[in-house]
Design an enzyme around this catalytic site. Structure first.
Site, PDB file in Angstrom:
ATOM      1  N   LYS A 142       8.946   4.343 -18.417  1.00 53.16           N
ATOM      2  CA  LYS A 142       9.032   4.780 -19.820  1.00 53.16           C
ATOM      3  C   LYS A 142       7.669   5.149 -20.365  1.00 53.16           C
ATOM      4  O   LYS A 142       7.513   5.433 -21.543  1.00 53.16           O
ATOM      5  CB  LYS A 142       9.621   3.654 -20.683  1.00 53.16           C
ATOM      6  CG  LYS A 142      11.000   3.207 -20.271  1.00 53.16           C
ATOM      7  CD  LYS A 142      11.453   2.074 -21.201  1.00 53.16           C
ATOM      8  CE  LYS A 142      12.740   1.439 -20.721  1.00 53.16           C
ATOM      9  NZ  LYS A 142      13.001   0.176 -21.421  1.00 53.16           N
TER      10      LYS A 142
ATOM     11  N   ARG B  38       4.165  -5.255   4.662  1.00 52.26           N
ATOM     12  CA  ARG B  38       3.461  -6.468   5.044  1.00 52.26           C
ATOM     13  C   ARG B  38       2.764  -7.165   3.886  1.00 52.26           C
ATOM     14  O   ARG B  38       2.884  -8.369   3.708  1.00 52.26           O
ATOM     15  CB  ARG B  38       2.375  -6.184   6.094  1.00 52.26           C
ATOM     16  CG  ARG B  38       2.855  -6.241   7.503  1.00 52.26           C
ATOM     17  CD  ARG B  38       2.056  -5.274   8.325  1.00 52.26           C
ATOM     18  NE  ARG B  38       2.320  -3.938   7.836  1.00 52.26           N
ATOM     19  CZ  ARG B  38       3.342  -3.195   8.244  1.00 52.26           C
ATOM     20  NH1 ARG B  38       4.138  -3.624   9.164  1.00 52.26           N
ATOM     21  NH2 ARG B  38       3.567  -1.998   7.712  1.00 52.26           N
ATOM     22  N   THR B  39       1.999  -6.408   3.109  1.00 53.57           N
ATOM     23  CA  THR B  39       1.197  -7.066   2.078  1.00 53.57           C
ATOM     24  C   THR B  39       2.119  -7.747   1.078  1.00 53.57           C
ATOM     25  O   THR B  39       1.965  -8.928   0.752  1.00 53.57           O
ATOM     26  CB  THR B  39       0.279  -6.047   1.386  1.00 53.57           C
ATOM     27  OG1 THR B  39      -0.482  -5.395   2.384  1.00 53.57           O
ATOM     28  CG2 THR B  39      -0.657  -6.722   0.406  1.00 53.57           C
TER      29      THR B  39
ATOM     30  N   ARG C 257      -0.910  -3.932  -6.470  1.00 53.03           N
ATOM     31  CA  ARG C 257      -1.244  -2.790  -5.608  1.00 53.03           C
ATOM     32  C   ARG C 257      -0.994  -1.532  -6.435  1.00 53.03           C
ATOM     33  O   ARG C 257       0.039  -1.418  -7.099  1.00 53.03           O
ATOM     34  CB  ARG C 257      -0.376  -2.776  -4.360  1.00 53.03           C
ATOM     35  CG  ARG C 257      -0.460  -1.432  -3.664  1.00 53.03           C
ATOM     36  CD  ARG C 257       0.184  -1.436  -2.320  1.00 53.03           C
ATOM     37  NE  ARG C 257      -0.611  -2.175  -1.361  1.00 53.03           N
ATOM     38  CZ  ARG C 257      -0.415  -2.117  -0.046  1.00 53.03           C
ATOM     39  NH1 ARG C 257       0.543  -1.370   0.448  1.00 53.03           N
ATOM     40  NH2 ARG C 257      -1.165  -2.802   0.783  1.00 53.03           N
TER      41      ARG C 257
ATOM     42  N   HIS D 285      -9.288  -3.175  -0.048  1.00 53.93           N
ATOM     43  CA  HIS D 285      -8.085  -3.955   0.289  1.00 53.93           C
ATOM     44  C   HIS D 285      -8.563  -5.321   0.805  1.00 53.93           C
ATOM     45  O   HIS D 285      -8.460  -5.637   1.983  1.00 53.93           O
ATOM     46  CB  HIS D 285      -7.299  -3.202   1.358  1.00 53.93           C
ATOM     47  CG  HIS D 285      -5.896  -3.679   1.555  1.00 53.93           C
ATOM     48  ND1 HIS D 285      -5.423  -4.883   1.077  1.00 53.93           N
ATOM     49  CD2 HIS D 285      -4.838  -3.091   2.200  1.00 53.93           C
ATOM     50  CE1 HIS D 285      -4.159  -5.024   1.421  1.00 53.93           C
ATOM     51  NE2 HIS D 285      -3.775  -3.948   2.100  1.00 53.93           N
TER      52      HIS D 285
HETATM   53  C1  NCD Z   1      -2.653  -0.658   4.754  1.00 56.87           C
HETATM   54  C2  NCD Z   1      -2.788  -0.239   3.305  1.00 56.87           C
HETATM   55  O1  NCD Z   1      -1.821  -0.331   2.523  1.00 56.87           O
HETATM   56  O2  NCD Z   1      -3.880   0.161   2.958  1.00 56.87           O
HETATM   57  N1  NCD Z   1      -1.494  -1.401   5.018  1.00 56.87           N
HETATM   58  C3  NCD Z   1      -1.478  -2.739   4.782  1.00 56.87           C
HETATM   59  O3  NCD Z   1      -1.689  -3.196   3.688  1.00 56.87           O
HETATM   60  N2  NCD Z   1      -1.298  -3.537   5.834  1.00 56.87           N
HETATM   61  C4  NCD Z   1      -2.893   0.435   5.717  1.00 56.87           C
HETATM   62  C5  NCD Z   1      -2.166   1.726   5.572  1.00 56.87           C
HETATM   63  O4  NCD Z   1      -1.305   1.913   4.703  1.00 56.87           O
HETATM   64  O5  NCD Z   1      -2.447   2.599   6.381  1.00 56.87           O
END
Ligand code: NCD
Length: 360
Positions: free
Chosen positions: A84, A55-56, A105, A133
């Site tokens: 590397k 999703r993100t 991320r 997040h």
């Molecule tokens: C979450 C995350 O990556 O922290 N997912 C997301 O970004 N929607 C929640 C999770 O992974 O449980």
């Protein structure tokens, strides 16, 4: 250290009016998407995803494409020079030079802040380890505002892995900044909310209670936020096995809830929400994911239009002192300047928020 770019590492980097402005813009984009179809033409967004994401990552990518911009990046560091041995600083320096905005991320707390220290463009934190997040929280704020009509005076239940879940950390920090919110923190003792988040709620005038029982909490809630037990953040399979399946929201428990309680989840779900709950009109997690695309459109647009500077490190290094959190980026990328806020015997790491109690 003042950076010349408008980063989003933690929502607390910006005032509440800025968040509200983003929410307004996201609602405006949602009702008139055609008006914004070319607002980022010629702009490039770089995405560095060192950790899995559906999703993100995809909502950021579609957000940029729907604004008329283009995207570059990786979603598997093993196919980049990271395999590397390239460090975070060099990768960030290079890709930020190719991009107008960078989304990162990373599995390690504080990594987005570390990236912002060297980036040549705005950096957005799309999740740094078990820490924060902020863009999931913007998604959650938009869902609450559109579905409950307000962000204050709410009783919010957060259930599951409150220790390792970065989404609940950012969400509590944000909702504590709106008046009269009460938090019911539902977890086992082992996976309880970290002290620094509870302190933050209290310091901002919010109230909270902690409980093990989802059944007892659910009738009081305006919103229930279910989370997955974060398997990848456990030290051993045994510790994960001992925690999994503690909380499962099913239609029987939904009967105990108010008729207008909403259920949210950042997703992915493992088994903490039975699939039979999906048909309940109070189950909003799929809609929530869609709101995420609009708020990310608003965020990208705002970052590209702003020339605001961001304070990244305001504290200082202390001779011979390192962060004690092994999952802090300063313990993995050793060139990073150490920086702590606070004085006396309590210091807080500015990358991961770990508190150090010094003995004299
Ligand atoms: C979450 C995350 O990556 O922290 N997912 C997301 O970004 N929607 C929640 C999770 O992974 O449980």
């Amino acid at each position: 250290m003042l950076s010349e770019y408008p980063h989003l590492i933690d929502l607390a980097d910006h005032p509440v009016v800025w968040w509200n402005g983003l929410l307004d813009l996201a609602q405006e984009i949602m009702s008139n998407p055609v008006l914004y179809a070319n607002s980022c033409r010629g702009k490039i967004m770089g995405t560095l995803f060192y950790e899995p994401s559906t999703r993100t990552q995809m909502s950021f990518q579609t957000a940029m494409l729907r604004l008329g911009g283009t995207i570059i990046g990786f979603d598997n560091p093993q196919t980049s020079s990271v395999a590397k041995g390239e460090n975070l600083k060099d990768t960030t320096k290079i890709v930020s030079g190719y991009s107008d905005v960078l989304v990162i991320r990373h599995p390690v707390a504080g990594a987005a802040k570390a990236a912002a220290l060297t980036a040549d463009c705005p950096v957005i934190n799309a999740g740094d380890g078990g820490h924060l997040h902020p863009t999931q929280t913007l998604t959650d704020l938009m869902t609450l505002r559109c579905e409950k009509g307000r962000l204050d005076g709410l009783t919010l239940g957060l259930c599951g892995d409150l220790l390792n879940g970065r989404t609940v950390h950012s969400l509590c920090k944000a909702m504590a900044c709106y008046p009269d919110n009460h938090f019911i923190l539902i977890s086992t003792k082992e996976l309880a909310m970290p002290a620094y988040i509870k302190d933050f709620i209290r310091a901002h005038g919010g109230t909270y209670e902690e409980t093990y029982s989802l059944e007892e909490a659910i009738p009081k809630l305006d919103m229930l936020y279910m989370t997955r037990i974060q398997r990848e953040r456990f030290a051993s399979a045994e510790e994960y096995e001992a925690q999994k399946d503690t909380y499962i929201l099913d239609t029987k428990k939904m009967k105990l809830a108010k008729p207008d309680m909403i259920v949210m989840h950042p997703l992915p779900r493992v088994d903490e929400i039975a699939m039979s709950v999906d048909d309940d009109p109070r189950a909003l997690y799929f809609k929530q994911a869609k709101y995420g695309m609009y708020i990310r459109m608003a965020l990208i647009l705002t970052m590209l239009q702003s020339n605001q500077k961001t304070e990244l490190l305001s504290g200082s290094a202390h001779k011979g002192i390192c962060c004690r959190n092994p999952k802090c980026i300063t313990n993995q990328e050793e060139y990073l300047p150490r920086s702590f806020t606070g004085k006396g015997t309590t210091l807080t790491c500015e990358y991961c928020d770990e508190r150090l109690l010094l003995m004299h």
